[in-house]
Design a protein around this motif. Structure first.
Motif, PDB file in Angstrom:
ATOM      1  N   ALA A 278       0.856  -1.183   0.000  1.00  0.00           N
ATOM      2  CA  ALA A 278       0.000   0.000   0.000  1.00  0.00           C
ATOM      3  C   ALA A 278       0.889   1.229   0.000  1.00  0.00           C
ATOM      4  O   ALA A 278       1.669   1.446   0.928  1.00  0.00           O
ATOM      5  CB  ALA A 278      -0.918   0.003   1.213  1.00  0.00           C
ATOM      6  N   THR A 279       0.813   2.018  -1.030  1.00  0.00           N
ATOM      7  CA  THR A 279       1.657   3.209  -1.122  1.00  0.00           C
ATOM      8  C   THR A 279       1.122   4.380  -0.308  1.00  0.00           C
ATOM      9  O   THR A 279       1.839   5.338  -0.062  1.00  0.00           O
ATOM     10  CB  THR A 279       1.783   3.646  -2.588  1.00  0.00           C
ATOM     11  N   SER A 280      -0.152   4.301   0.121  1.00  0.00           N
ATOM     12  CA  SER A 280      -0.725   5.321   0.990  1.00  0.00           C
ATOM     13  C   SER A 280      -1.949   4.717   1.671  1.00  0.00           C
ATOM     14  O   SER A 280      -2.361   3.595   1.375  1.00  0.00           O
ATOM     15  CB  SER A 280      -1.138   6.562   0.177  1.00  0.00           C
ATOM     16  N   THR A 281      -2.531   5.480   2.586  1.00  0.00           N
ATOM     17  CA  THR A 281      -3.752   5.035   3.268  1.00  0.00           C
ATOM     18  C   THR A 281      -5.008   5.548   2.575  1.00  0.00           C
ATOM     19  O   THR A 281      -6.120   5.333   3.054  1.00  0.00           O
ATOM     20  CB  THR A 281      -3.747   5.525   4.723  1.00  0.00           C
TER      21      THR A 281
ATOM     22  N   LYS B 114      -9.988   3.468  -6.458  1.00  0.00           N
ATOM     23  CA  LYS B 114     -10.552   2.400  -7.267  1.00  0.00           C
ATOM     24  C   LYS B 114      -9.808   2.315  -8.592  1.00  0.00           C
ATOM     25  O   LYS B 114      -9.215   3.291  -9.066  1.00  0.00           O
ATOM     26  CB  LYS B 114     -12.045   2.659  -7.524  1.00  0.00           C
ATOM     27  N   GLY B 115      -9.857   1.146  -9.209  1.00  0.00           N
ATOM     28  CA  GLY B 115      -9.272   0.970 -10.525  1.00  0.00           C
ATOM     29  C   GLY B 115      -7.794   1.314 -10.538  1.00  0.00           C
ATOM     30  O   GLY B 115      -7.030   0.916  -9.664  1.00  0.00           O
ATOM     31  N   TRP B 116      -7.387   2.099 -11.534  1.00  0.00           N
ATOM     32  CA  TRP B 116      -5.989   2.488 -11.647  1.00  0.00           C
ATOM     33  C   TRP B 116      -5.535   3.381 -10.497  1.00  0.00           C
ATOM     34  O   TRP B 116      -4.334   3.567 -10.278  1.00  0.00           O
ATOM     35  CB  TRP B 116      -5.743   3.193 -12.977  1.00  0.00           C
ATOM     36  N   ASN B 117      -6.485   3.965  -9.765  1.00  0.00           N
ATOM     37  CA  ASN B 117      -6.134   4.852  -8.665  1.00  0.00           C
ATOM     38  C   ASN B 117      -5.963   4.126  -7.328  1.00  0.00           C
ATOM     39  O   ASN B 117      -5.759   4.767  -6.305  1.00  0.00           O
ATOM     40  CB  ASN B 117      -7.209   5.933  -8.508  1.00  0.00           C
ATOM     41  N   THR B 118      -6.058   2.808  -7.334  1.00  0.00           N
ATOM     42  CA  THR B 118      -5.859   2.079  -6.084  1.00  0.00           C
ATOM     43  C   THR B 118      -4.440   2.295  -5.566  1.00  0.00           C
ATOM     44  O   THR B 118      -3.490   2.354  -6.346  1.00  0.00           O
ATOM     45  CB  THR B 118      -6.104   0.573  -6.289  1.00  0.00           C
ATOM     46  N   PRO B 119      -4.267   2.434  -4.246  1.00  0.00           N
ATOM     47  CA  PRO B 119      -2.916   2.599  -3.689  1.00  0.00           C
ATOM     48  C   PRO B 119      -2.183   1.273  -3.514  1.00  0.00           C
ATOM     49  O   PRO B 119      -1.063   1.269  -3.013  1.00  0.00           O
ATOM     50  CB  PRO B 119      -3.195   3.246  -2.329  1.00  0.00           C
ATOM     51  N   HIS B 120      -2.794   0.156  -3.911  1.00  0.00           N
ATOM     52  CA  HIS B 120      -2.204  -1.161  -3.698  1.00  0.00           C
ATOM     53  C   HIS B 120      -1.476  -1.641  -4.953  1.00  0.00           C
ATOM     54  O   HIS B 120      -2.082  -1.815  -6.015  1.00  0.00           O
ATOM     55  CB  HIS B 120      -3.268  -2.169  -3.283  1.00  0.00           C
TER      56      HIS B 120
ATOM     57  N   ILE C  63       4.468  -7.104 -12.326  1.00  0.00           N
ATOM     58  CA  ILE C  63       3.958  -5.997 -11.513  1.00  0.00           C
ATOM     59  C   ILE C  63       2.556  -5.671 -11.989  1.00  0.00           C
ATOM     60  O   ILE C  63       2.278  -5.681 -13.193  1.00  0.00           O
ATOM     61  CB  ILE C  63       4.866  -4.761 -11.614  1.00  0.00           C
ATOM     62  N   ALA C  64       1.649  -5.385 -11.039  1.00  0.00           N
ATOM     63  CA  ALA C  64       0.248  -5.187 -11.413  1.00  0.00           C
ATOM     64  C   ALA C  64      -0.428  -4.212 -10.458  1.00  0.00           C
ATOM     65  O   ALA C  64       0.058  -3.944  -9.356  1.00  0.00           O
ATOM     66  CB  ALA C  64      -0.494  -6.517 -11.405  1.00  0.00           C
ATOM     67  N   ARG C  65      -1.574  -3.702 -10.891  1.00  0.00           N
ATOM     68  CA  ARG C  65      -2.493  -2.956 -10.044  1.00  0.00           C
ATOM     69  C   ARG C  65      -3.686  -3.855  -9.746  1.00  0.00           C
ATOM     70  O   ARG C  65      -4.355  -4.362 -10.653  1.00  0.00           O
ATOM     71  CB  ARG C  65      -2.996  -1.699 -10.760  1.00  0.00           C
ATOM     72  N   GLY C  66      -3.967  -4.053  -8.452  1.00  0.00           N
ATOM     73  CA  GLY C  66      -5.071  -4.930  -8.090  1.00  0.00           C
ATOM     74  C   GLY C  66      -6.434  -4.374  -8.423  1.00  0.00           C
ATOM     75  O   GLY C  66      -7.391  -5.127  -8.592  1.00  0.00           O
ATOM     76  N   GLY C  67      -6.547  -3.050  -8.503  1.00  0.00           N
ATOM     77  CA  GLY C  67      -7.848  -2.434  -8.710  1.00  0.00           C
ATOM     78  C   GLY C  67      -8.474  -2.727 -10.054  1.00  0.00           C
ATOM     79  O   GLY C  67      -9.670  -2.482 -10.250  1.00  0.00           O
ATOM     80  N   ILE C  68      -7.700  -3.251 -10.994  1.00  0.00           N
ATOM     81  CA  ILE C  68      -8.249  -3.571 -12.314  1.00  0.00           C
ATOM     82  C   ILE C  68      -8.385  -5.082 -12.510  1.00  0.00           C
ATOM     83  O   ILE C  68      -8.619  -5.541 -13.622  1.00  0.00           O
ATOM     84  CB  ILE C  68      -7.370  -2.980 -13.427  1.00  0.00           C
ATOM     85  N   GLY C  69      -8.230  -5.851 -11.419  1.00  0.00           N
ATOM     86  CA  GLY C  69      -8.404  -7.294 -11.486  1.00  0.00           C
ATOM     87  C   GLY C  69      -7.202  -8.061 -11.994  1.00  0.00           C
ATOM     88  O   GLY C  69      -7.266  -9.281 -12.158  1.00  0.00           O
ATOM     89  N   GLN C  70      -6.105  -7.391 -12.213  1.00  0.00           N
ATOM     90  CA  GLN C  70      -4.911  -8.042 -12.755  1.00  0.00           C
ATOM     91  C   GLN C  70      -4.216  -8.908 -11.711  1.00  0.00           C
ATOM     92  O   GLN C  70      -3.492  -9.854 -12.048  1.00  0.00           O
ATOM     93  CB  GLN C  70      -3.939  -6.977 -13.271  1.00  0.00           C
ATOM     94  N   ALA C  71      -4.420  -8.600 -10.436  1.00  0.00           N
ATOM     95  CA  ALA C  71      -3.824  -9.356  -9.342  1.00  0.00           C
ATOM     96  C   ALA C  71      -4.727  -9.228  -8.133  1.00  0.00           C
ATOM     97  O   ALA C  71      -5.491  -8.268  -7.989  1.00  0.00           O
ATOM     98  CB  ALA C  71      -2.429  -8.848  -9.019  1.00  0.00           C
TER      99      ALA C  71
ATOM    100  N   TRP D 132      -3.347 -14.542  -7.209  1.00  0.00           N
ATOM    101  CA  TRP D 132      -2.959 -14.536  -8.606  1.00  0.00           C
ATOM    102  C   TRP D 132      -2.358 -13.210  -9.015  1.00  0.00           C
ATOM    103  O   TRP D 132      -2.599 -12.167  -8.404  1.00  0.00           O
ATOM    104  CB  TRP D 132      -4.163 -14.844  -9.502  1.00  0.00           C
ATOM    105  N   ILE D 133      -1.544 -13.249 -10.025  1.00  0.00           N
ATOM    106  CA  ILE D 133      -1.092 -12.067 -10.740  1.00  0.00           C
ATOM    107  C   ILE D 133      -0.969 -12.488 -12.202  1.00  0.00           C
ATOM    108  O   ILE D 133      -0.224 -13.401 -12.546  1.00  0.00           O
ATOM    109  CB  ILE D 133       0.235 -11.507 -10.177  1.00  0.00           C
ATOM    110  N   ASP D 134      -1.759 -11.869 -13.057  1.00  0.00           N
ATOM    111  CA  ASP D 134      -1.891 -12.310 -14.447  1.00  0.00           C
ATOM    112  C   ASP D 134      -2.231 -13.803 -14.465  1.00  0.00           C
ATOM    113  O   ASP D 134      -3.149 -14.223 -13.777  1.00  0.00           O
ATOM    114  CB  ASP D 134      -0.622 -11.985 -15.238  1.00  0.00           C
TER     115      ASP D 134
END
Length: 347
Positions: A82-85, A89-95, A115-123, A133-135
């Motif tokens: 988590a890059t911040s608290t 959502k989506g691409w703006n997720t801090p995870h 490397i992935a952003r979880g907010g788009i379902g990639q991981a 999962w990741i990809d």
């Protein structure tokens, strides 16, 4: 201790590597949750993600042999940072999510990262039924109770394993509260060291049937190291007697901190007091321009254990965004067996 957390933080934070603990893992946990010794781990809930904490990982290693008894190892890890608290959502997720996979033999060591952003379902991770999962890489619970499937593939290698639980989960430290420094930094940490594994590894065009054992670790925290800790050496060892040992050395600028867990053949854990676990390098190997201790003397006097731990392949260097050494090891001496070794901070 899983060193892959350092890769995520080093990739996304600007903290100098040794200014706030190794790879920034000693920075303050401002705004994030911190481990609590009174927390009781609950399952299946704690198999899932803990977004209030800054860092966590899902980590599996396996020691395997082919039909001719040639040894191999595989590693599969998924991390969340988590890059911040802030909410997002989506691409703006801090995870941020990162995956590492590797396969090792006596002559080959191949690895990959994603490397992935979880907010788009990639991981992501689901707790029940469990799936991480990741990809297209995945560690997932199967329909049969206590069975899992593991997959990763990239240029030059792949592996697919079926995993069967043969013993209970192990809570590391004091009921899952694992202290990492004399200053009291800690994580929540549990393991499943009781897996039978069977499947195949592929190096290039060569597909190899294998079977053996696997060890799974789960850990989460927000500030797991003190500011002066510069790296660690982490051992997961499985002995022919059925007993197991997890131990780590956290190297400090002034002094080291060691801890671990002895696990009986039936799966009963005995936490080790700081200093009880002893690991001393016996041989230094040149790897990718670095000198790495790939041969160790490990001792646990209270269990009459004195063994040599030696890398199956001394060149098992993970040349990822933040590099480290990790690979399978052999164990000989008062107890014989096999395991995994992870070493960070050898720059």
């Amino acid at each position: 201790m899983n060193a892959k957390t350092l890769i995520i933080i080093a990739s996304f934070l600007s903290t100098p590597a040794h200014a706030q603990g190794f790879a920034g893992l000693g920075t303050t946990a401002d705004g994030f949750a911190v481990p609590d010794p009174n927390t009781q781990l609950t399952f299946p809930k704690d198999h899932g993600a803990h977004p209030d904490f800054r860092i966590e990982w899902w980590y599996l290693t396996a020691t395997l042999k082919d039909e001719q008894q040639n040894p191999y190892g595989v590693q599969w890890t998924l991390f969340r940072l988590a890059t911040s608290t802030d909410d997002g959502k989506g691409w703006n997720t801090p995870h941020i999510w990162m995956g590492h996979a590797a396969a090792t033999s006596e002559t080959d060591h191949v690895f990959a990262e994603r490397i992935a952003r979880g907010g788009i379902g990639q991981a992501g991770v689901e707790s029940a039924p469990f799936s991480a999962w990741i990809d297209h890489w995945q560690l997932a619970e199967s329909k049969e109770t206590g069975t899992y499937s593991l997959h990763a593939s990239s240029a030059g290698f792949s592996y697919d394993l079926k995993l069967l639980e043969t013993g209970p989960l192990v809570l590391q430290g004091q009921d899952g509260y694992s202290i990492k420094s004399a200053d009291g930094q800690a994580s929540h940490y549990y393991s499943q060291p009781h897996f039978d594994a069977k499947g195949h590894i592929q190096f290039g065009d060569k597909r190899i049937p294998v079977q053996g054992n696997a060890w799974y670790d789960r850990e989460w925290s927000s500030q797991p190291l003190s500011a002066d800790q510069t790296g660690w050496d982490w051992f997961s060892l499985r002995f022919d007697t059925g007993a197991k040992l997890m131990g780590f050395v956290l190297r400090g600028e002034k002094e080291n901190f060691t801890s671990g867990t002895w696990i009986s053949p039936s799966g009963e854990p005995t936490p080790l007091a700081p200093g009880a676990f002893i690991a001393q390098p016996l041989h230094i190997h040149d790897v990718q321009g670095r000198t790495i201790p790939t041969h160790w003397q490990v001792e646990l006097p209270e269990k009459d254990l004195s063994v040599e731990v030696k890398a199956l392949n001394p060149n098992a260097w993970m040349g990822t965004n933040f590099s480290y050494w990790e690979g399978p090891v052999t164990v000989t001496g008062s107890h014989n067996g096999a395991g995994y070794l992870e070493m960070t901070g050898y720059e």
